[in-house]
Design an enzyme around this catalytic site. Structure first.
Site, PDB file in Angstrom:
ATOM      1  N   LYS A  13      -1.910  42.566 -21.597  1.00  0.00           N
ATOM      2  CA  LYS A  13      -2.228  41.210 -21.147  1.00  0.00           C
ATOM      3  C   LYS A  13      -3.677  41.195 -20.692  1.00  0.00           C
ATOM      4  O   LYS A  13      -4.236  42.235 -20.346  1.00  0.00           O
ATOM      5  CB  LYS A  13      -1.331  40.802 -19.964  1.00  0.00           C
ATOM      6  CG  LYS A  13      -1.112  39.310 -19.879  1.00  0.00           C
ATOM      7  CD  LYS A  13      -0.075  38.834 -20.873  1.00  0.00           C
ATOM      8  CE  LYS A  13       0.122  37.340 -20.835  1.00  0.00           C
ATOM      9  NZ  LYS A  13       1.268  36.944 -21.676  1.00  0.00           N
TER      10      LYS A  13
HETATM   11  P1  NAD Z   1      -0.136  26.017 -20.954  1.00  0.00           P
HETATM   12  O1  NAD Z   1      -1.402  26.247 -20.215  1.00  0.00           O
HETATM   13  O2  NAD Z   1      -0.175  25.447 -22.330  1.00  0.00           O
HETATM   14  O3  NAD Z   1       0.851  25.086 -20.092  1.00  0.00           O
HETATM   15  C1  NAD Z   1       1.193  25.336 -18.771  1.00  0.00           C
HETATM   16  C2  NAD Z   1       1.824  24.053 -18.236  1.00  0.00           C
HETATM   17  O4  NAD Z   1       2.389  24.296 -16.963  1.00  0.00           O
HETATM   18  C3  NAD Z   1       0.842  22.905 -18.068  1.00  0.00           C
HETATM   19  O5  NAD Z   1       1.467  21.716 -18.513  1.00  0.00           O
HETATM   20  C4  NAD Z   1       0.633  22.836 -16.561  1.00  0.00           C
HETATM   21  O6  NAD Z   1       0.302  21.521 -16.128  1.00  0.00           O
HETATM   22  C5  NAD Z   1       2.003  23.246 -16.090  1.00  0.00           C
HETATM   23  N1  NAD Z   1       2.057  23.764 -14.733  1.00  0.00           N
HETATM   24  C6  NAD Z   1       1.299  24.716 -14.164  1.00  0.00           C
HETATM   25  N2  NAD Z   1       1.686  24.907 -12.896  1.00  0.00           N
HETATM   26  C7  NAD Z   1       2.722  24.067 -12.676  1.00  0.00           C
HETATM   27  C8  NAD Z   1       3.548  23.786 -11.566  1.00  0.00           C
HETATM   28  N3  NAD Z   1       3.389  24.433 -10.420  1.00  0.00           N
HETATM   29  N4  NAD Z   1       4.522  22.862 -11.703  1.00  0.00           N
HETATM   30  C9  NAD Z   1       4.707  22.202 -12.861  1.00  0.00           C
HETATM   31  N5  NAD Z   1       3.945  22.425 -13.947  1.00  0.00           N
HETATM   32  C10 NAD Z   1       2.969  23.326 -13.847  1.00  0.00           C
HETATM   33  O7  NAD Z   1       0.609  27.436 -20.951  1.00  0.00           O
HETATM   34  P2  NAD Z   1       1.750  27.949 -21.941  1.00  0.00           P
HETATM   35  O8  NAD Z   1       1.103  28.731 -23.013  1.00  0.00           O
HETATM   36  O9  NAD Z   1       2.676  26.840 -22.257  1.00  0.00           O
HETATM   37  O10 NAD Z   1       2.471  29.017 -20.993  1.00  0.00           O
HETATM   38  C11 NAD Z   1       3.441  28.634 -20.027  1.00  0.00           C
HETATM   39  C12 NAD Z   1       4.235  29.853 -19.624  1.00  0.00           C
HETATM   40  O11 NAD Z   1       4.875  30.412 -20.785  1.00  0.00           O
HETATM   41  C13 NAD Z   1       3.438  30.995 -19.022  1.00  0.00           C
HETATM   42  O12 NAD Z   1       4.266  31.678 -18.102  1.00  0.00           O
HETATM   43  C14 NAD Z   1       3.180  31.903 -20.208  1.00  0.00           C
HETATM   44  O13 NAD Z   1       2.904  33.236 -19.826  1.00  0.00           O
HETATM   45  C15 NAD Z   1       4.519  31.770 -20.924  1.00  0.00           C
HETATM   46  N6  NAD Z   1       4.505  32.112 -22.352  1.00  0.00           N
HETATM   47  C16 NAD Z   1       3.640  31.506 -23.217  1.00  0.00           C
HETATM   48  C17 NAD Z   1       3.702  31.822 -24.568  1.00  0.00           C
HETATM   49  C18 NAD Z   1       2.837  31.134 -25.591  1.00  0.00           C
HETATM   50  O14 NAD Z   1       3.038  31.392 -26.791  1.00  0.00           O
HETATM   51  N7  NAD Z   1       1.930  30.240 -25.201  1.00  0.00           N
HETATM   52  C19 NAD Z   1       4.613  32.787 -25.034  1.00  0.00           C
HETATM   53  C20 NAD Z   1       5.508  33.374 -24.119  1.00  0.00           C
HETATM   54  C21 NAD Z   1       5.435  33.021 -22.788  1.00  0.00           C
END
Ligand code: NAD
Length: 458
Positions: free
Chosen positions: A148
């Site tokens: 990461k």
């Molecule tokens: P992103 O930046 O696209 O979206 C994150 C979202 O969460 C945003 O809409 C933000 O406004 C919201 N957010 C942040 N803090 C918040 C809170 N306290 N309450 C409510 N909403 C909140 O990120 P993403 O890529 O969608 O990743 C989200 C999660 O999924 C992370 O934990 C990431 O590690 C995990 N993840 C992502 C992927 C991927 O392919 N992008 C794969 C596996 C896991």
């Protein structure tokens, strides 16, 4: 500007609180006397993702008959790089950023894991996320280890030009760790396909030829994969649908609430809607929406495209994050960030199932509370693995320069998610434990096997 590679020695690691390293509060000036500002975290996060990851590991490893030294090896990160680097901002100011890239374990293959841009990024958070990547790749049985990376910054406060400059310099600083055979980044919170394109281009410029396989989650026109952007959210729903089928629960019309409306949350919500579920609530960092009849997600998508936020959408009532977590529903999908379901709110959860779209959204205390309430938790390392599965497909396509159709990708993704769900579900029944413990034990066992087969060097 110098980069340090810190080697972690046996027994050195201790669970620590998720606090900013002291050097980040220092103000600097460069030789020309221009004030340099070092990015600082917004707030100290009380519950550490690293403590969660270590607690989960210690619990699951008890179910395996592992040599103590081998267990210690699997618990620590193999390699950690911290970089501090300057970026010239659009107003001429020089700002110094701190970034990380960590390899947790590479016994099963090159390390794979996203890059996060956020004001909560710390060394401990990146360690936890790297460790979860190792277990995630092992649980879905793809030939990668875990890594990461992240930069402490608020990407929303940077101009496009500053974001590009920061990304290119960060990529250059961590380049000694990257390669298609060694370590392959992907998007995570705060990063997106454009940022992956800049990373790929920077790495390629240093090589003198294009190296598309060095990152995944790229735009399709430079070697990205069809279906990668949607893969994590789709994978979440393939898993939830299979879980409903396995429990003999009715999936059609199931009531869903989603926390986080970024890549994972918005695609999970839309996929649930397309599969016939009723999505009654969504939230993001700025607020939330509730409609007991179900939110019209295509309309919401259009609204967000036009306004850049979900706040103010007129066909739903505003709700808070706390209300969303406590919502009466069939499936709660936390898809924002770590520690969102914790000891202070777990008792309020009324969902029948929690499907973890985010990494580490449930703390160990909360896990116990949810288990006691009989709520099924589909753990992150299984539930959100669709992203890394299609990243694996993207890497394979880039290496062989032969690209697949989206249908083909979705079928392969679904097959892997269903097989992995049943591997974990069956193990949980055999072991008499919850699915998180079963998934971790399965994954840790696979990494331990690979390590034993390879033997210790020298
Ligand atoms: P992103 O930046 O696209 O979206 C994150 C979202 O969460 C945003 O809409 C933000 O406004 C919201 N957010 C942040 N803090 C918040 C809170 N306290 N309450 C409510 N909403 C909140 O990120 P993403 O890529 O969608 O990743 C989200 C999660 O999924 C992370 O934990 C990431 O590690 C995990 N993840 C992502 C992927 C991927 O392919 N992008 C794969 C596996 C896991």
């Amino acid at each position: 500007m110098r980069s340090d590679i810190k080697l972690v020695l046996e027994g050195e690691r201790m669970a620590t609180l998720n606090v900013a390293p002291p050097e980040m509060s220092v103000k600097t000036s460069n030789r020309a006397g221009v004030a340099g500002v070092i990015e600082q975290p917004a707030a100290v996060v009380q519950e550490s993702a690293y403590v969660t990851a270590i607690t989960q590991f210690d619990h699951a490893v008890q179910f395996l008959n592992l040599d103590a030294g081998l267990a210690q090896l699997l618990k620590v990160c193999k390699r950690e790089l911290t970089v501090s680097f300057p970026v010239k901002m659009d107003n001429g100011e020089i700002r110094v950023f701190t970034g990380y890239r960590i390899h947790h374990n590479t016994a099963r293959g090159p390390s794979k894991g996203g890059i996060r841009y956020s004001m909560n990024v710390t060394l401990d958070e990146v360690r936890a996320l790297a460790m979860w990547m190792t277990w995630k790749c092992a649980v879905v049985n793809i030939p990668f280890g875990g890594a990461k990376g992240g930069v402490l910054c608020d990407p929303k406060k940077l101009t496009l030009h500053e974001l590009e400059g920061m990304t290119r310099r960060y990529t250059t600083e961590i380049a000694p760790l990257l390669s298609p055979e060694g370590d392959i980044p992907a998007p995570d919170m705060g990063t997106n396909p454009q940022i992956m394109a800049w990373m790929m281009d920077t790495y390629s410029m240093h090589r003198g030829y294009s190296v598309p396989a060095v990152v995944t989650g790229k735009p399709i026109n430079i070697g990205g994969s069809a279906g990668r952007n949607e893969a994590t959210g789709r994978g979440v729903l393939y898993t939830v649908r299979e879980a409903f089928k396995t429990m003999n629960w009715k999936f059609d019309g199931a009531v869903v609430a989603v926390q986080g409306y970024g890549n994972v949350g918005s695609i999970s919500a839309m996929t649930a809607y397309e599969m016939g579920c009723k999505v009654i609530a969504v939230t993001d960092i700025e607020g939330g929406l509730y409609n007991s009849k179900g939110i019209d997600l295509p309309k919401l998508r259009q609204f967000r495209k036009e306004h850049g936020t979900i706040a103010g959408f007129s066909e739903a009532e505003p709700i808070t994050n706390a209300q969303l977590i406590a919502m009466e529903c069939d499936v709660l999908i936390p898809a924002a960030m770590e520690n969102q379901i914790n000891r202070s709110n777990a008792a309020t959860v009324q969902a029948r199932m929690v499907a973890e779209g985010a990494n580490g959204p449930t703390t160990p205390d909360a896990d116990r509370i949810l288990n006691d309430k009989g709520i099924i938790v589909i753990p992150d390392i299984l539930c959100n693995a669709g992203g890394v599965v299609v990243s694996y497909f993207e890497w394979v396509q880039d290496m062989q320069q032969l690209f697949w159709e989206e249908d083909d990708i979705n079928h392969r993704l679904e097959r892997i998610m269903l097989r992995s769900f049943h591997d974990v579900y069956d193990s949980s029944k055999q072991m008499g434990v919850d699915m998180r413990t079963a998934a971790l034990a399965l994954a840790i066992g696979r990494v331990a096997d690979a390590t034993s087969t390879r033997g210790l060097y020298p």
